[in-house]
Scaffold this active site. Structure first.
Site, short mmCIF file in Angstrom:
data_model
loop_
_atom_site.label_atom_id
_atom_site.label_comp_id
_atom_site.label_asym_id
_atom_site.label_seq_id
_atom_site.Cartn_x
_atom_site.Cartn_y
_atom_site.Cartn_z
N PRO A 154 0.78 -1.25 0.00
CG PRO A 154 -0.01 -0.97 2.17
CD PRO A 154 0.71 -1.94 1.27
CB CYS A 155 3.03 2.84 -2.49
SG CYS A 155 2.15 2.45 -4.01
#
Length: 187
Positions: A154-155
């Site tokens: 989850p950037c």
């Protein structure tokens, strides 16, 4: 009297029979239509190697995507199912084997991203401090920006120093939509 013995000629020994050398499994992918656009999910050698939004910057070339996978590919079926469930709010995380290609530093950053819980955010500077590299916020940003497993790693949960939405390869609108879906931002 003639000699009835024949003289054996020396010829090279035949090459030993060997098992065929199997090439490493090639990358393969499938397209998935989602509420956020079309994504390409790629895998190789039994692990997920990429999840990219079709319109994103830094879209991979065919060497990373490989050929279109058969519809019954179990890993890509599981990845598609989990991605769609996640985007519909029916799943909180992913349970898939991952093998992103990157440097040791990039993989350390991507592993740190996986520790950010759904509904939470952090900053590039905080990740730099977490990794004992307090002056490496820009390098952290570059590693986050090269994450090949968007959403799964989850950037989108990483914000600028003052909490602002900053660059996202899939587009700021996509980042915002993901953070709203997760409850980290109000709609």
């Amino acid at each position: 009297m003639t000699d009835s013995r024949t003289t054996a000629t020396s010829s090279p020994a035949p090459a030993p029979v060997r098992a065929p050398v199997e090439a490493p499994p090639l990358p393969h992918h499938r397209r998935v239509l989602t509420s956020l656009g079309t994504y390409l999910i790629a895998a190789q050698d039994g692990a997920l190697t990429g999840v990219w939004r079709q319109e994103q910057s830094r879209f991979p070339g065919t060497e990373r995507l490989g050929a279109t996978a058969p519809l019954e590919d179990p890993l890509l079926c599981a990845a598609q199912e989990q991605l769609l469930a996640y985007l519909s709010g029916d799943r909180d995380d992913f349970d898939l084997p991952l093998a992103p290609r990157g440097t040791d530093f990039q993989r350390a950053v991507w592993n740190r991203l996986r520790e950010i819980p759904r509904g939470a955010t952090t900053t590039y500077g905080q990740i730099a401090r977490d990794l004992d590299r307090p002056r490496a916020a820009q390098a952290i940003g570059a590693a986050v920006g090269s994450n090949p497993l968007s959403i799964v790693v989850p950037c989108h949960r990483v914000l600028g120093a003052r909490g602002e939405l900053t660059g996202y390869a899939g587009g700021i609108e996509t980042k915002q939509a993901l953070l709203v879906l997760e409850g980290a931002l109000l709609a």
